[in-house]
Scaffold this motif. Structure first.
Motif, PDB file in Angstrom:
ATOM      1  N   ARG A 159       0.674  -1.199   0.307  1.00  0.00           N
ATOM      2  CA  ARG A 159       0.082  -0.026  -0.273  1.00  0.00           C
ATOM      3  C   ARG A 159       0.835   1.251   0.002  1.00  0.00           C
ATOM      4  NH1 ARG A 159      -5.484  -0.958   1.560  1.00  0.00           N
ATOM      5  NH2 ARG A 159      -5.756  -3.150   2.563  1.00  0.00           N
ATOM      6  N   LEU A 160       2.127   1.244   0.894  1.00  0.00           N
ATOM      7  CA  LEU A 160       2.815   2.405   1.008  1.00  0.00           C
ATOM      8  C   LEU A 160       3.471   2.835  -0.547  1.00  0.00           C
ATOM      9  CD1 LEU A 160       4.218   1.879   4.359  1.00  0.00           C
ATOM     10  CD2 LEU A 160       2.516   3.705   3.704  1.00  0.00           C
ATOM     11  N   MET A 161       3.954   1.527  -1.144  1.00  0.00           N
ATOM     12  CA  MET A 161       4.630   1.927  -2.369  1.00  0.00           C
ATOM     13  C   MET A 161       3.692   2.144  -3.558  1.00  0.00           C
ATOM     14  SD  MET A 161       7.720  -1.081  -2.525  1.00  0.00           S
ATOM     15  CE  MET A 161       9.206  -0.738  -1.607  1.00  0.00           C
ATOM     16  N   ALA A 162       2.528   1.969  -3.264  1.00  0.00           N
ATOM     17  CA  ALA A 162       1.551   2.344  -4.307  1.00  0.00           C
ATOM     18  C   ALA A 162       1.041   3.952  -4.199  1.00  0.00           C
ATOM     19  CB  ALA A 162       0.456   1.559  -4.370  1.00  0.00           C
ATOM     20  N   LEU A 163       1.492   4.506  -3.007  1.00  0.00           N
ATOM     21  CA  LEU A 163       1.134   5.859  -2.881  1.00  0.00           C
ATOM     22  C   LEU A 163       1.606   6.790  -3.934  1.00  0.00           C
ATOM     23  CD1 LEU A 163       1.822   6.241   0.964  1.00  0.00           C
ATOM     24  CD2 LEU A 163      -0.633   6.035  -0.236  1.00  0.00           C
ATOM     25  N   PRO A 164       0.699   7.955  -4.251  1.00  0.00           N
ATOM     26  CA  PRO A 164       1.012   8.824  -5.306  1.00  0.00           C
ATOM     27  C   PRO A 164       2.334   9.491  -4.810  1.00  0.00           C
ATOM     28  CG  PRO A 164      -1.050   9.482  -4.241  1.00  0.00           C
ATOM     29  CD  PRO A 164      -0.676   8.285  -3.823  1.00  0.00           C
ATOM     30  N   GLU A 165       2.451   9.983  -3.597  1.00  0.00           N
ATOM     31  CA  GLU A 165       3.470  10.435  -3.118  1.00  0.00           C
ATOM     32  C   GLU A 165       4.994   9.835  -3.335  1.00  0.00           C
ATOM     33  OE1 GLU A 165       0.381  11.550  -0.169  1.00  0.00           O
ATOM     34  OE2 GLU A 165       1.062  10.002  -1.369  1.00  0.00           O
ATOM     35  N   HIS A 166       4.990   8.616  -3.795  1.00  0.00           N
ATOM     36  CA  HIS A 166       6.280   7.639  -4.067  1.00  0.00           C
ATOM     37  C   HIS A 166       7.259   7.818  -3.130  1.00  0.00           C
ATOM     38  CE1 HIS A 166       4.503   6.997  -7.937  1.00  0.00           C
ATOM     39  NE2 HIS A 166       4.247   7.996  -8.218  1.00  0.00           N
TER      40      HIS A 166
ATOM     41  N   VAL B 201      11.831  -0.824   6.073  1.00  0.00           N
ATOM     42  CA  VAL B 201      11.165  -1.765   7.120  1.00  0.00           C
ATOM     43  C   VAL B 201      12.169  -2.005   8.329  1.00  0.00           C
ATOM     44  CG1 VAL B 201      10.278  -4.133   7.506  1.00  0.00           C
ATOM     45  CG2 VAL B 201       9.420  -2.838   5.531  1.00  0.00           C
ATOM     46  N   ALA B 202      11.598  -1.707   9.286  1.00  0.00           N
ATOM     47  CA  ALA B 202      12.571  -2.001  10.790  1.00  0.00           C
ATOM     48  C   ALA B 202      12.008  -3.078  11.277  1.00  0.00           C
ATOM     49  CB  ALA B 202      12.245  -0.850  11.483  1.00  0.00           C
TER      50      ALA B 202
ATOM     51  N   ASP C  80       9.613 -15.452  11.678  1.00  0.00           N
ATOM     52  CA  ASP C  80       8.711 -15.983  10.729  1.00  0.00           C
ATOM     53  C   ASP C  80       9.499 -15.699   9.405  1.00  0.00           C
ATOM     54  OD1 ASP C  80       8.219 -13.183  10.158  1.00  0.00           O
ATOM     55  OD2 ASP C  80       6.194 -13.815  10.727  1.00  0.00           O
ATOM     56  N   THR C  81       8.639 -15.576   8.308  1.00  0.00           N
ATOM     57  CA  THR C  81       9.182 -15.212   6.897  1.00  0.00           C
ATOM     58  C   THR C  81       9.308 -13.854   6.562  1.00  0.00           C
ATOM     59  OG1 THR C  81       7.243 -16.027   5.798  1.00  0.00           O
ATOM     60  CG2 THR C  81       8.708 -17.681   6.149  1.00  0.00           C
ATOM     61  N   THR C  82       8.898 -12.983   7.544  1.00  0.00           N
ATOM     62  CA  THR C  82       8.733 -11.571   7.059  1.00  0.00           C
ATOM     63  C   THR C  82       9.903 -11.145   5.963  1.00  0.00           C
ATOM     64  OG1 THR C  82       7.482 -11.152   9.385  1.00  0.00           O
ATOM     65  CG2 THR C  82       8.415  -9.096   7.962  1.00  0.00           C
ATOM     66  N   VAL C  83      10.971 -11.243   6.637  1.00  0.00           N
ATOM     67  CA  VAL C  83      12.356 -10.810   6.051  1.00  0.00           C
ATOM     68  C   VAL C  83      12.517 -11.313   4.750  1.00  0.00           C
ATOM     69  CG1 VAL C  83      14.954 -10.328   6.130  1.00  0.00           C
ATOM     70  CG2 VAL C  83      13.363  -9.898   8.270  1.00  0.00           C
ATOM     71  N   SER C  84      12.731 -12.517   4.663  1.00  0.00           N
ATOM     72  CA  SER C  84      12.742 -13.223   3.389  1.00  0.00           C
ATOM     73  C   SER C  84      11.626 -12.992   2.224  1.00  0.00           C
ATOM     74  CB  SER C  84      12.946 -14.565   3.505  1.00  0.00           C
ATOM     75  OG  SER C  84      11.545 -15.138   4.080  1.00  0.00           O
ATOM     76  N   LEU C  85      10.358 -12.851   2.767  1.00  0.00           N
ATOM     77  CA  LEU C  85       9.248 -12.640   1.725  1.00  0.00           C
ATOM     78  C   LEU C  85       9.458 -11.347   1.236  1.00  0.00           C
ATOM     79  CD1 LEU C  85       7.067 -13.882   0.129  1.00  0.00           C
ATOM     80  CD2 LEU C  85       5.572 -13.454   2.284  1.00  0.00           C
ATOM     81  N   LEU C  86       9.444 -10.156   2.165  1.00  0.00           N
ATOM     82  CA  LEU C  86       9.701  -8.915   1.821  1.00  0.00           C
ATOM     83  C   LEU C  86      10.932  -8.616   0.806  1.00  0.00           C
ATOM     84  CD1 LEU C  86       9.000  -7.001   5.018  1.00  0.00           C
ATOM     85  CD2 LEU C  86       7.701  -6.793   3.189  1.00  0.00           C
TER      86      LEU C  86
ATOM     87  N   PHE D 121       9.908  -7.244  -2.843  1.00  0.00           N
ATOM     88  CA  PHE D 121       9.989  -6.004  -3.031  1.00  0.00           C
ATOM     89  C   PHE D 121      11.586  -5.646  -3.134  1.00  0.00           C
ATOM     90  CE2 PHE D 121       6.388  -6.160  -0.402  1.00  0.00           C
ATOM     91  CZ  PHE D 121       5.349  -5.616  -1.255  1.00  0.00           C
ATOM     92  N   PRO D 122      12.285  -6.379  -4.204  1.00  0.00           N
ATOM     93  CA  PRO D 122      13.731  -6.124  -4.215  1.00  0.00           C
ATOM     94  C   PRO D 122      14.356  -4.792  -3.873  1.00  0.00           C
ATOM     95  CG  PRO D 122      12.851  -7.275  -6.103  1.00  0.00           C
ATOM     96  CD  PRO D 122      11.769  -6.521  -5.484  1.00  0.00           C
TER      97      PRO D 122
END
Length: 319
Positions: free
Chosen positions: A35-42, A47-48, A54-60, A64-65
Motif C-alpha cells: 500500500r505504501l509503495m503504491a502511494l502517489p507521493e512515491h 522496514v525496521a 517468521d518469513t517476514t524478512v525473506s518474503l519482503l 520488493f527487491p
C-alpha cells in the motif's frame, strides 16, 4: 510534481521516508508495504524488523527487491525505529507499524504543513479504519483535549501517536532517539516533552489520514502496568515534583487494578533511580500545557463514557 517530491534532474525525488516497524506479522507487513509503495507521493520505504522469526524478512526481500530492510536481532519495541530513521535521507520521516498505512495524499498534506510551519516538528496523523467509519479513540482524545490556536493547522499536542506520525527529520536528529528502557510504552512521551522544551510544536492533523486494521487492541495486564510505570518514569525525568507524584499515584492505582501492586511497584521503584539521574525539568509553559491537557482528559472521560471505555485507564490508548 507535488509537495512530497522535488525535481532532481529529470527524476522526482521523494521528500518523505516511511519507516514501518514490524515483528512476526508477515501478512500484515507485506500488505502495508504494498500500500505504501503504491502511494502517489512515491515515498521511500524502510522496514525496521524487530527480530522476526517468521518469513517476514525473506518474503519482503523477494517481493520488493528495492525495499530497504533494517534487521534487529531481538524485539526492540519502539526503539526499533531508531536505526531505520537514522538511515532516512529525506526532509521528513513518517513512522507507522505493520498494520497502519497512510492514505493517498496524506503525506503530501503533511509535507505542505511542515513546509508552511517551521516550528512544527511532528504531525500526529488521524487514524481511522479502512472504511473511515470509526476514528481511533486516542485521536478523539487528542482532538478533544488539546488546545488549538495561533494559526496552527490543528490542535497543539503534548504527545503524539508514534505509530502514525510525520517528523521533521532535522529536528529528530538534534534530539536523542527513543529511549530503550521505555521501548514498550512511553518512549514517545519523553521525546514529545523534549521537543516542546526545545521550542518545537506537535500538532494533530485530520488531513494527514492513516488507516489501521484492527483499529485498536486491548492491553494485557503486563502492558497496562508497563505503560503506567513508564509514564511515571517520564514524569520523574521531566516534570515538577507535583506532577511526578501524581503520575506515580496513577501508576500505583493501575497496578492495584491489575492485581500486580507488589511486583510492578517494586519494578517502578527500582527504575526511579535511573529516571532521577536523567532528571531535567521542562520549562513552565510546557508544564502548564501538560496540566491543561491532563485536566481536559479527565473531563472528556467523564463526559464521553464510550470513548473512555476504549481508552486505557493508565492514560494510554489501546494502540
Amino acid at each position: 510534481m507535488n509537495a512530497s517530491t522535488h525535481a532532481s534532474g529529470s527524476q522526482l525525488v521523494p521528500r518523505v521516508t516511511v519507516v514501518v516497524l514490524t515483528r512476526n506479522h508477515v501478512r500484515q507487513t507485506v500488505d502495508t508495504v504494498a500500500r505504501l509503495m503504491a502511494l502517489p507521493e512515491h515515498p521511500n520505504v524502510i522496514v525496521a524488523d524487530n527480530g522476526s522469526s517468521d518469513t517476514t524478512v525473506s518474503l519482503l526481500a523477494s517481493l520488493f527487491p528495492q525495499l530497504r530492510i533494517v534487521q534487529g536481532l531481538r524485539d526492540l519495541g519502539m526503539t526499533g525505529f531508531n536505526r531505520a530513521v537514522a538511515l532516512a535521507h529525506t526532509d521528513y520521516v513518517a513512522c507507522c507499524d505493520d498494520s497502519t498505512w497512510f492514505a493517498p495524499g496524506a503525506l503530501a498534506r503533511a509535507t505542505q504543513l511542515l513546509d508552511a510551519h517551521p516550528r512544527i516538528a511532528v504531525i500526529s496523523a488521524c487514524v481511522a479504519d479502512e472504511a473511515e467509519r470509526e476514528i481511533h479513540p486516542a485521536c478523539q482524545m487528542l482532538s478533544a483535549t488539546s488546545p488549538g490556536g495561533n494559526g496552527l493547522p490543528g490542535p497543539a499536542l503534548v504527545n503524539f501517536m508514534a505509530g502514525a506520525c510525520i517528523f521533521r527529520a532535522s529536528v529528530l536528529s538534534e534530539l536523542h532517539r527513543y529511549e530503550e528502557r521505555l521501548s514498550h510504552g512511553g518512549a514517545e512521551e519523553l521525546v514529545a516533552l523534549d521537543l516542546l522544551a526545545a521550542g518545537h510544536l506537535i500538532v494533530y492533523c485530520e488531513g494527514a489520514l492513516a488507516h489501521r486494521e484492527p483499529l485498536y487492541r486491548w492491553f494485557t495486564r503486563a502492558q497496562h502496568c508497563t505503560l503506567a510505570r513508564n509514564s511515571a518514569w517520564v514524569a520523574w525525568m521531566r516534570l515538577p515534583l507535583r506532577d511526578a507524584l501524581a503520575a506515580t499515584g496513577r501508576a500505583l492505582a493501575v497496578f492495584a487494578r491489575q492485581r500486580s501492586l507488589g511486583p510492578a511497584g517494586f519494578a517502578m521503584l527500582r527504575g526511579a533511580f535511573w529516571a532521577l539521574r536523567r532528571r531535567h525539568v521542562v520549562p513552565p509553559h510546557v508544564v502548564q500545557l501538560t496540566r491543561q491537557v491532563r485536566r481536559a482528559e479527565h473531563h472528556v472521560r467523564i463526559g464521553v463514557p464510550a470513548m473512555a471505555e476504549k481508552y486505557d485507564r493508565s492514560g494510554q490508548s489501546a494502540w
